[in-house]
Every structure is written in C-alpha cells, then in structure tokens.
Design an enzyme around this catalytic site. Sequence first.
Site, PDB file in Angstrom:
ATOM      1  N   CYS A  81       1.135  -1.578   0.078  1.00  0.00           N
ATOM      2  CA  CYS A  81       0.058   0.232  -0.322  1.00  0.00           C
ATOM      3  C   CYS A  81       0.606   1.367   0.166  1.00  0.00           C
ATOM      4  O   CYS A  81       0.360   2.450  -0.431  1.00  0.00           O
ATOM      5  CB  CYS A  81      -0.792   0.000   0.843  1.00  0.00           C
ATOM      6  SG  CYS A  81      -2.024  -1.368   0.940  1.00  0.00           S
ATOM      7  N   HIS A  97      -4.107   6.964   2.554  1.00  0.00           N
ATOM      8  CA  HIS A  97      -4.329   5.369   0.993  1.00  0.00           C
ATOM      9  C   HIS A  97      -5.743   5.300   1.697  1.00  0.00           C
ATOM     10  O   HIS A  97      -6.456   5.442   3.709  1.00  0.00           O
ATOM     11  CB  HIS A  97      -3.447   4.605   2.400  1.00  0.00           C
ATOM     12  CG  HIS A  97      -3.884   3.438   2.535  1.00  0.00           C
ATOM     13  ND1 HIS A  97      -4.045   2.710   1.215  1.00  0.00           N
ATOM     14  CD2 HIS A  97      -3.463   2.689   3.217  1.00  0.00           C
ATOM     15  CE1 HIS A  97      -4.280   1.557   0.627  1.00  0.00           C
ATOM     16  NE2 HIS A  97      -3.702   1.530   2.579  1.00  0.00           N
ATOM     17  N   ASN A 154     -10.050  -1.218  -0.663  1.00  0.00           N
ATOM     18  CA  ASN A 154      -8.636  -0.930  -0.437  1.00  0.00           C
ATOM     19  C   ASN A 154      -7.676  -1.219  -1.477  1.00  0.00           C
ATOM     20  O   ASN A 154      -7.865  -2.670  -1.766  1.00  0.00           O
ATOM     21  CB  ASN A 154      -7.838  -1.696   0.671  1.00  0.00           C
ATOM     22  CG  ASN A 154      -6.856  -1.249   1.374  1.00  0.00           C
ATOM     23  OD1 ASN A 154      -6.066  -0.781   0.239  1.00  0.00           O
ATOM     24  ND2 ASN A 154      -6.049  -1.325   1.574  1.00  0.00           N
TER      25      ASN A 154
HETATM   26  O1  UT7 Z   1      -3.996  -1.456   3.314  1.00  0.00           O
HETATM   27  C1  UT7 Z   1      -3.453  -2.408   4.391  1.00  0.00           C
HETATM   28  C2  UT7 Z   1      -4.161  -3.565   4.208  1.00  0.00           C
HETATM   29  N1  UT7 Z   1      -5.173  -3.998   5.462  1.00  0.00           N
HETATM   30  C3  UT7 Z   1      -5.523  -2.777   6.542  1.00  0.00           C
HETATM   31  O2  UT7 Z   1      -5.456  -1.968   6.541  1.00  0.00           O
HETATM   32  C4  UT7 Z   1      -6.768  -3.580   7.832  1.00  0.00           C
HETATM   33  C5  UT7 Z   1      -6.565  -2.439   8.941  1.00  0.00           C
HETATM   34  N2  UT7 Z   1      -7.518  -3.397  10.202  1.00  0.00           N
HETATM   35  C6  UT7 Z   1      -9.354  -2.948   9.727  1.00  0.00           C
HETATM   36  O3  UT7 Z   1      -9.087  -2.527   9.124  1.00  0.00           O
HETATM   37  C7  UT7 Z   1      -9.619  -4.010  10.319  1.00  0.00           C
HETATM   38  O4  UT7 Z   1      -9.327  -4.682  11.497  1.00  0.00           O
HETATM   39  C8  UT7 Z   1     -10.758  -4.987   9.960  1.00  0.00           C
HETATM   40  C9  UT7 Z   1     -11.636  -3.619   8.889  1.00  0.00           C
HETATM   41  C10 UT7 Z   1      -9.936  -5.418   9.186  1.00  0.00           C
HETATM   42  C11 UT7 Z   1     -11.994  -5.829  10.798  1.00  0.00           C
HETATM   43  O5  UT7 Z   1     -12.319  -5.133  11.957  1.00  0.00           O
HETATM   44  P1  UT7 Z   1     -12.086  -4.892  13.662  1.00  0.00           P
HETATM   45  O6  UT7 Z   1     -13.165  -3.434  14.198  1.00  0.00           O
HETATM   46  O7  UT7 Z   1     -10.481  -4.737  13.930  1.00  0.00           O
HETATM   47  O8  UT7 Z   1     -12.611  -5.961  13.849  1.00  0.00           O
HETATM   48  P2  UT7 Z   1     -11.415  -7.615  14.704  1.00  0.00           P
HETATM   49  O9  UT7 Z   1     -10.882  -8.586  13.865  1.00  0.00           O
HETATM   50  O10 UT7 Z   1     -11.395  -6.883  16.116  1.00  0.00           O
HETATM   51  O11 UT7 Z   1     -13.058  -8.626  14.676  1.00  0.00           O
HETATM   52  C12 UT7 Z   1     -14.437  -7.616  15.341  1.00  0.00           C
HETATM   53  C13 UT7 Z   1     -15.387  -9.064  15.191  1.00  0.00           C
HETATM   54  C14 UT7 Z   1     -15.045 -10.334  15.675  1.00  0.00           C
HETATM   55  O12 UT7 Z   1     -15.688 -11.162  16.300  1.00  0.00           O
HETATM   56  P3  UT7 Z   1     -15.875 -11.738  17.925  1.00  0.00           P
HETATM   57  O13 UT7 Z   1     -14.512 -12.334  18.320  1.00  0.00           O
HETATM   58  O14 UT7 Z   1     -15.658 -10.027  18.491  1.00  0.00           O
HETATM   59  O15 UT7 Z   1     -17.640 -11.789  18.183  1.00  0.00           O
HETATM   60  C15 UT7 Z   1     -14.440 -10.621  14.119  1.00  0.00           C
HETATM   61  O16 UT7 Z   1     -14.315 -12.216  13.613  1.00  0.00           O
HETATM   62  O17 UT7 Z   1     -15.952  -9.192  14.073  1.00  0.00           O
HETATM   63  C16 UT7 Z   1     -15.939 -10.383  13.366  1.00  0.00           C
HETATM   64  N3  UT7 Z   1     -15.540 -10.060  12.355  1.00  0.00           N
HETATM   65  C17 UT7 Z   1     -16.241  -9.895  11.146  1.00  0.00           C
HETATM   66  N4  UT7 Z   1     -17.986  -9.923  12.014  1.00  0.00           N
HETATM   67  C18 UT7 Z   1     -18.583  -9.175  10.483  1.00  0.00           C
HETATM   68  C19 UT7 Z   1     -14.397 -10.270  11.100  1.00  0.00           C
HETATM   69  N5  UT7 Z   1     -14.656  -9.249   9.949  1.00  0.00           N
HETATM   70  C20 UT7 Z   1     -15.944  -9.381  10.028  1.00  0.00           C
HETATM   71  C21 UT7 Z   1     -16.851  -9.339   8.580  1.00  0.00           C
HETATM   72  N6  UT7 Z   1     -18.052  -9.525   9.190  1.00  0.00           N
HETATM   73  N7  UT7 Z   1     -16.542  -9.068   8.141  1.00  0.00           N
END
Ligand code: UT7
Length: 348
Positions: A131, A273, A303
């Site tokens: 990125c 970004h 993204n």
């Molecule tokens: O360019 C660089 C590329 N990457 C990034 O920039 C990634 C940066 N990170 C992020 O944008 C975020 O961390 C994500 C969007 C990937 C995830 O969001 P988050 O708010 O950090 O969620 P999390 O991973 O902490 O998960 C929270 C909950 C979990 O469930 P429990 O354990 O609380 O029951 C996940 O299993 O959300 C769940 N979850 C989802 N639920 C519905 C994770 N992905 C999804 C989904 N739909 N797609």
Amino acid sequence: MESILNTPANSPISHKNNFALARIASVGTAVPTRVLSNADLEKMVETTDQWIVERTGIKQRYIVENGVTCSDLAAEAAKKALANAGVPATDVDLIIVATVTPDMMLPATACLVQHKIGATKAWGFDLSIACSGFLYAMQVAVQFVANGVHKNVIVIGMDIMSSIIDYTDRQTCIIFGDGGGAVLIQPSDVVENGCFIDFLHEVDGSGGDFLCLPGGGSQMPASEKTVADKLHYVKQDGPVVFKFASKRMPELCARLLERNGLTGADIDLFIPHQANLRIIKAAVDRLGMPMEKVIVNIDEYGNTTAGTLPLAIGTALGQGRLKKGDLVLFAAMGAGLSAGATLMRWGF
Ligand code: UT7
C-alpha cells in the site's frame, strides 16, 4: 535543508533542494466495471452490509473479469495520463509500476506496460511495497527528474487484489478491490506550477508477518501443499495492522509538517491511503483537520493497495477539489510494515 515552502511562488526553483524540480503533470485512472457489493459478500461469507460499513466505510468495490490483468489496467491508466498531458508514449523515459499483483513473477509488469502503450524508448521496473508503493515509486521518479536525467516518468499504482484474496476469509475479502492509476512526473520550472516539497518514509520489518502472502516465494515455493493450505492468499492480523496504521500514519504526517514549519491547518487537501475509514478519521483527528479537507472514496473502491492514492487524486480532480497552488499532503501505510508521507504543491 531549506524548505521550498519559503521560495516565492514565481521563483525558479533552487537546485539545492532535491525535491524541488519535479511535479505531477497529469493523472489517469483505471478501474474494472464489475461491482462487488456488500450485498454480494453477504452471500459469500458470514457478514453484513451494516458490519462492513460501520467497521470500514466500504459499500462496494470493483473487481476484474477473469483474464483482465494488472498490466491491462496499468496501460489504460498510463495512456490516459499521457493523453491528459499531450505527451506521446514515445517521449516516456521511465515506467515504474508499484504493485503486489504483477501479471507474472517475471517479467516485470512495467515491461508489459511499456509494450502495451508503445513507450519504445522507456526503461522500467516494478516496485513492491504494497500500500505504500505509489508514494515510494513517486519519490524514485522524483530523483530521476530532479537530477535532470529524465523528463517524463510514468508512475503507476495498480493492484488486482481479487487475484490474491481468499473469498472465504471474511476479515480480508470485505476490504480489498481492484484498480488504480498513473501519474506523469515531469520537471517543474516554478513553484506555482507544482513541485514535490518533502517526504518521510519508514519501514518496520519486524511487523512483516502481520500482513503477508506466504506462498509462492523463495521461502515457500508453490506446491500442492501451499495451494491446499491457501498460502497464496493475503493473510493479515487486522487489528494489529489497524493499530499500526492509526498511530504511525498520522505520526509521520505530523513530523513531516513540523519540519516544514506547518500544521494541519496549512494543508489544503489531505489524500490518505484508503484502508479503513476509521484509520483515516484517526489520522485526521490527530492532524487537526476538518473532514472537508480530506479525500475519501473508500466507500466506492475499497482498498486497492497501491492503487488507492492515484484513484484518490482522480476523485479529487473529478470533484473539483484539487486546484493549482494547493498544498497537498499524502499518507500511506501497509505491509512491511511500511508507511510514508509526501508533501507537494499542486500545479494544475
Ligand atoms: O492497507 C493495509 C491493509 N489492511 C488494513 O488496513 C487492515 C486494517 N484493519 C482493519 O481494517 C480492521 O482490523 C478489519 C476491518 C480487518 C477488522 O475490523 P475490526 O474492527 O478490527 O474487527 P476485529 O478483527 O477485531 O473483529 C471483531 C469481531 C470479531 O468477532 P468476535 O470475536 O468479537 O465475536 C470478528 O470475528 O468482528 C468479527 N468479524 C466480522 N464480522 C462480520 C471480522 N470480520 C467480520 C466481517 N463481518 N467481515
């Protein structure tokens, strides 16, 4: 280093400053036409439109039809940038393609683009830093233009993320899309016609495992096992990358502004970004800018990795929000872990 900011707008640019002589002269973007909406993803993995919008700001993304490659879209974007500048492809000296989704491991996508656009006198290479790729590639181009070696350098940020995404992994597949753009970097005669001012780049390889594609390289050559284990897809620890991005991206921007005697209030347009709307808002809060000064198009494109920044420039121009003389701050972060910030005066 004396900042170019102190140079009167109509002065010839000082050769003392390495970043004073180059500017973005034109832009072209390219995205596929096929939309992958949040509603589509609801049918593929356990997720909801509401979760995706609330957690990322993304409503849809574009993905390619089978057979459309990185070099296809990169060539389309490059042709548009050249047409917008009225520069024939035969005048291009150098092509740099920032991508992590090349058509093939070799040859470099830049070679394929060179052939597709008919840039018969150009040399080129790919630059792989995910990125942050577009910002890093622009600075490489600036060096060649600033030292007087080249007059027309095409820098492309393009990724076909759908080719390396596991559409059963809900944490990654909701984020990424395909597309990007190209800019033409040329020498600048006076500040008011635009110039690169300063940049700050940083990598922290200790965070490499948090966002990676493990299979297919020399560490883990492709085999039946790597395919069965889904190791040719992007793996990420979303929350760790999120924390890094929310902290380091604004920190780099703040340091860059400070060493040029500026604050967020001096910036006319912030082009970050597009990884997650919450990351963008954290950066904006830290820099003390109103959202009106920020380009956000993640809702439409998701993204696109190296493609986000040229696409965001396209959005800014399309919305009439990027004007000659504007002081523009770019920011990026991604796999590496890597981050970067670039300050420039916009020239058209
Ligand atoms: O360019 C660089 C590329 N990457 C990034 O920039 C990634 C940066 N990170 C992020 O944008 C975020 O961390 C994500 C969007 C990937 C995830 O969001 P988050 O708010 O950090 O969620 P999390 O991973 O902490 O998960 C929270 C909950 C979990 O469930 P429990 O354990 O609380 O029951 C996940 O299993 O959300 C769940 N979850 C989802 N639920 C519905 C994770 N992905 C999804 C989904 N739909 N797609």
